[in-house]
Scaffold this motif. Structure first.
Motif, mmCIF file in Angstrom:
data_model
loop_
_atom_site.group_PDB
_atom_site.id
_atom_site.type_symbol
_atom_site.label_atom_id
_atom_site.label_comp_id
_atom_site.label_asym_id
_atom_site.label_seq_id
_atom_site.Cartn_x
_atom_site.Cartn_y
_atom_site.Cartn_z
ATOM 1 N N THR A 333 -41.703 55.902 -31.746
ATOM 2 C CA THR A 333 -40.394 56.088 -31.132
ATOM 3 C C THR A 333 -40.311 57.453 -30.482
ATOM 4 O O THR A 333 -40.926 58.419 -30.945
ATOM 5 N N ASN A 334 -39.567 57.540 -29.383
ATOM 6 C CA ASN A 334 -39.132 58.843 -28.914
ATOM 7 C C ASN A 334 -38.128 59.383 -29.921
ATOM 8 O O ASN A 334 -37.468 58.619 -30.625
ATOM 9 N N THR A 335 -38.002 60.700 -29.992
ATOM 10 C CA THR A 335 -37.309 61.290 -31.136
ATOM 11 C C THR A 335 -36.267 62.314 -30.704
ATOM 12 O O THR A 335 -36.554 63.174 -29.863
ATOM 13 N N LEU A 336 -35.082 62.222 -31.295
ATOM 14 C CA LEU A 336 -34.013 63.190 -31.087
ATOM 15 C C LEU A 336 -33.825 64.006 -32.356
ATOM 16 O O LEU A 336 -33.431 63.473 -33.399
ATOM 17 N N HIS A 337 -34.133 65.295 -32.275
ATOM 18 C CA HIS A 337 -33.904 66.218 -33.384
ATOM 19 C C HIS A 337 -32.612 66.986 -33.129
ATOM 20 O O HIS A 337 -32.505 67.724 -32.139
ATOM 21 N N LEU A 338 -31.646 66.811 -34.012
ATOM 22 C CA LEU A 338 -30.367 67.507 -33.895
ATOM 23 C C LEU A 338 -30.478 68.880 -34.544
ATOM 24 O O LEU A 338 -30.988 69.025 -35.668
ATOM 25 N N ASN A 339 -29.994 69.892 -33.831
ATOM 26 C CA ASN A 339 -30.006 71.267 -34.324
ATOM 27 C C ASN A 339 -28.832 71.456 -35.278
ATOM 28 O O ASN A 339 -27.663 71.369 -34.882
ATOM 29 N N GLN A 351 -29.353 57.253 -35.437
ATOM 30 C CA GLN A 351 -27.902 57.430 -35.352
ATOM 31 C C GLN A 351 -27.404 57.303 -33.919
ATOM 32 O O GLN A 351 -26.336 56.741 -33.667
ATOM 33 N N PHE A 352 -28.202 57.806 -32.963
ATOM 34 C CA PHE A 352 -27.760 57.812 -31.564
ATOM 35 C C PHE A 352 -28.252 56.592 -30.790
ATOM 36 O O PHE A 352 -28.131 56.540 -29.564
ATOM 37 N N GLY A 353 -28.812 55.591 -31.461
ATOM 38 C CA GLY A 353 -29.181 54.341 -30.826
ATOM 39 C C GLY A 353 -30.430 54.389 -29.988
ATOM 40 O O GLY A 353 -30.584 53.591 -29.049
ATOM 41 N N LEU A 354 -31.370 55.278 -30.322
ATOM 42 C CA LEU A 354 -32.565 55.470 -29.493
ATOM 43 C C LEU A 354 -33.853 55.057 -30.194
ATOM 44 O O LEU A 354 -34.945 55.381 -29.721
ATOM 45 N N PHE A 355 -33.755 54.352 -31.293
ATOM 46 C CA PHE A 355 -34.936 54.136 -32.133
ATOM 47 C C PHE A 355 -35.862 53.040 -31.596
ATOM 48 O O PHE A 355 -37.031 53.280 -31.326
ATOM 49 N N LEU A 356 -35.359 51.817 -31.432
ATOM 50 C CA LEU A 356 -36.239 50.693 -31.107
ATOM 51 C C LEU A 356 -36.646 50.629 -29.642
ATOM 52 O O LEU A 356 -37.751 50.195 -29.317
ATOM 53 N N PRO A 411 -20.419 57.779 -29.740
ATOM 54 C CA PRO A 411 -21.404 58.445 -30.603
ATOM 55 C C PRO A 411 -22.840 57.992 -30.381
ATOM 56 O O PRO A 411 -23.737 58.444 -31.084
ATOM 57 N N ARG A 412 -23.094 57.097 -29.406
ATOM 58 C CA ARG A 412 -24.436 56.563 -29.202
ATOM 59 C C ARG A 412 -24.789 56.558 -27.713
ATOM 60 O O ARG A 412 -23.924 56.763 -26.856
ATOM 61 N N PHE A 413 -26.065 56.325 -27.441
ATOM 62 C CA PHE A 413 -26.540 56.134 -26.070
ATOM 63 C C PHE A 413 -26.665 54.637 -25.799
ATOM 64 O O PHE A 413 -27.183 53.891 -26.632
ATOM 65 N N GLN A 414 -26.209 54.213 -24.622
ATOM 66 C CA GLN A 414 -26.260 52.819 -24.223
ATOM 67 C C GLN A 414 -27.215 52.670 -23.049
ATOM 68 O O GLN A 414 -27.036 53.311 -22.016
ATOM 69 N N ARG A 415 -28.220 51.801 -23.199
ATOM 70 C CA ARG A 415 -29.201 51.648 -22.134
ATOM 71 C C ARG A 415 -28.594 50.938 -20.923
ATOM 72 O O ARG A 415 -27.823 49.981 -21.059
ATOM 73 N N LEU A 416 -28.958 51.411 -19.725
ATOM 74 C CA LEU A 416 -28.484 50.843 -18.470
ATOM 75 C C LEU A 416 -29.616 50.077 -17.795
ATOM 76 O O LEU A 416 -30.799 50.349 -18.029
ATOM 77 N N TRP A 417 -29.224 49.153 -16.898
ATOM 78 C CA TRP A 417 -30.192 48.285 -16.244
ATOM 79 C C TRP A 417 -29.999 48.325 -14.745
ATOM 80 O O TRP A 417 -29.031 48.880 -14.223
ATOM 81 N N ALA A 418 -30.928 47.684 -14.039
ATOM 82 C CA ALA A 418 -30.971 47.770 -12.582
ATOM 83 C C ALA A 418 -29.745 47.165 -11.917
ATOM 84 O O ALA A 418 -29.368 47.581 -10.820
#
Length: 555
Positions: A333-339, A351-356, A411-418
């Motif tokens: 997975t790409n990874t988001l590290h929160l400071n 948590q931010f919806g970027l895992f799968l 609170p999350r990221f939503q993937r966008l499409w063409a």
């Protein structure tokens, strides 16, 4: 994840499959995020070279980046692309290109006029006024000797690598400029990868039952170098004096310099491939202490090292601290590290919806920007495989892969499409580097992308609306670097504060425009801008007008 399920996800993500183009964007204001590929009409015509196809050695697979640089000091970003070479002629590739920004996303090739004769195997490109003369210079990482190109101030560049003390023969990947000792000039951190000769039998390894080119496991790592600027146009190797030689050499790919803990001193994050990443705390006493493992950013939530190709920096949760998003190899997975503050980080990818979403992709350049001017950070990352196209397609891995674009939704990221964000999102490429900046001065962030052995593409942000402010820094003191690399810029509207950093080295092998961009509430007429320079000096500017570029001067 089981293999069958993973392949279903891969197919759903468009890995290697073309999709029908979406309709053209509507005229006028565009709601939400929408980009248009304007490569054909912009004047940037260049096909990159990074070894042969199929690649047999790892240094052929890494591709190229580019740098946004205002080489003529006219207030907009020009485009420098270093280009690579081939194993047959590693020191004599097709050559770099410099494209002058003419406005309205029109560019012209001024390479010959600028007297740039760079033909070595280039990877990353970064701009910075290393000699403090008020003109942006360029640093190029290479397979072989790196290149420092000094801007003469008369529209031309001259190579000063050896005269500046930067001579050496290695395989360098990323780099970052920053004033790590707070003396007013730019120091330089160069990220090195491994020793891998261009001659002899190409090493191979087994990956999921398939023999592929080796790397990086088994290759000897090359130590990174911290070059300390002497203020006279030369650098000295400060790696040992600053404590870096106390850490083992690792396969490095990228680095960023900024103040992660807010103590007024520039720190250093280094993304390493398949080994723990580094986070060096600047003690303020001429030393960098490694705290990445203890601080939770060296590994992901499973305690595993990752490939860490691309790096994006931004304040995802509006707490005034720089969070770090990194891109990785496929099946990871790409990874988001929160400071969390005080150089402590936590993996919040789930948590931010970027895992799968990222697991099918092999990801490279990334950026966290407010693409739609709605006051929060959005995300994009670019993808493409390293193994031969025939092999990838036979395994349904996808050699060419689509980019992934996300809009922040609460609170999350939503993937966008063409169908909503532009036809470019449905077209797969084998991408590597990307640079971000407001190339047409219209208040939104555009993107330039490098495809391995393919064209440089320009993606125009179509957000013709919303309220915005862009801020750049200009240090006018004699002998000081002018752009404020490593500085922090905050925009205050009412009880809301947004924070940005001018972080050299972010993305992948690419230099972004040193620009802080803010989306603002529609009702905003004036903004308080607070600047913290890389040496800790603070400024405040009241009632800065919106929908216009603002330059914060330091005299």
């Amino acid at each position: 994840m089981k293999r069958a399920a993973l392949l279903l996800v891969l197919a759903g993500c468009g890995g290697g499959q073309d999709a029908p183009p979406s309709p053209a964007p509507p005229a006028g204001a565009v709601a939400g995020i929408h980009f248009t590929d304007v490569t054909e009409s912009c004047g940037i015509r260049m096909t990159l070279t990074s070894g042969e196809d199929p690649p047999t050695r790892l240094f052929e697979a890494k591709g190229n980046g580019l740098a946004l640089v205002d080489y003529d000091n006219d207030g907009d970003s020009d485009v420098f692309v270093p280009n690579g070479a081939t194993i047959a002629s590693p020191d004599r590739g097709p050559g770099c290109r410099l494209f002058e920004n003419l406005g309205d996303l029109q560019f012209r090739d001024v390479t010959e006029r600028a007297a740039i004769g760079f033909h070595r195997w280039g990877y990353g490109a970064y701009s910075g006024d290393y000699d403090g003369d008020g003109f942006d210079d360029l640093f190029v990482t290479c397979y072989g000797e790196n290149a420092l190109l000094r801007n003469t101030g008369h529209g031309q560049f001259v190579e000063t690598t050896r005269g500046a003390g930067l001579a050496g023969n290695a395989w360098s990947s990323g780099a970052a400029f920053g004033d790590i000792d707070r003396d007013g000039d730019l120091d330089l951190y160069v990220v090195n990868y491994a020793r891998l000769p261009a001659t002899g039998k190409a090493p191979q390894s087994e990956f999921l039952g398939v023999m592929v080119m080796s790397g990086p496991a088994g290759l000897p790592a090359v130590p990174d170098i911290l070059w300390i600027n002497q203020g006279d146009g030369t650098f000295v190797d400060g790696s040992e004096a600053w404590g870096l030689r106390e850490e083992p050499a690792r396969w490095g790919l990228g680095a960023v310099m900024l103040d992660f803990d807010g103590d007024g001193w520039i720190d250093l994050y280094v993304g390493n491939d398949s080994q723990p990443s580094y986070l060096f705390r600047n003690t303020g006493e001429g030393r960098l202490d490694e705290v990445g493992t203890m601080g939770g950013i060296a590994l992901n939530e499973d305690g595993a090292a990752q490939a860490t190709m691309g790096i994006a920096v931004g304040d995802v949760n509006d707490d005034g601290l720089a969070d770090v998003f990194t891109t990785n190899f496929m099946f990871d997975t790409n990874t988001l590290h929160l400071n969390l503050g005080e150089l402590n980080f936590e993996d919040r990818t789930r948590q931010f919806g970027l895992f799968l979403d990222s697991r099918p992709f092999l990801s490279w350049a990334a950026g966290l920007y407010d693409f739609d001017n709605d006051e929060d950070l959005d995300l994009v990352y670019f993808n493409g495989h390293i193994y031969p196209e025939e092999l990838c397609n036979s395994r349904n891995w996808g050699y060419r892969q689509v980019a992934a674009l996300y809009e922040r939704d609460g609170p999350r990221f939503q993937r966008l499409w063409a169908d909503t964000a532009g036809a470019w999102l449905a077209i797969p490429h084998c991408d590597r580097g990307a640079a971000f900046g407001d190339l047409d001065g219209d208040g939104d962030v555009d993107i330039l992308v490098c495809e391995r052995n393919g064209p440089v593409r320009l993606l125009r942000n179509d957000r013709d609306g919303g309220n915005w402010l862009t801020v750049t820094l200009d240090d006018r003191r004699p002998g000081h670097e002018r752009r404020g690399w490593g500085g922090k810029i905050a925009a205050v509207t009412g009880d809301r504060t947004q924070t940005r950093w001018l972080a050299s080295g972010a993305s992948f092998l690419s230099g972004n425009q040193p620009l802080a961009h803010f989306g603002l509430p529609e009702s905003t007429a004036g903004v308080t801008v607070r600047v913290t320079w890389s040496d800790g000096f603070e400024q405040s500017f009241e009632n800065v007008p919106v929908r216009t570029p603002f330059v914060a001067h330091r005299d």
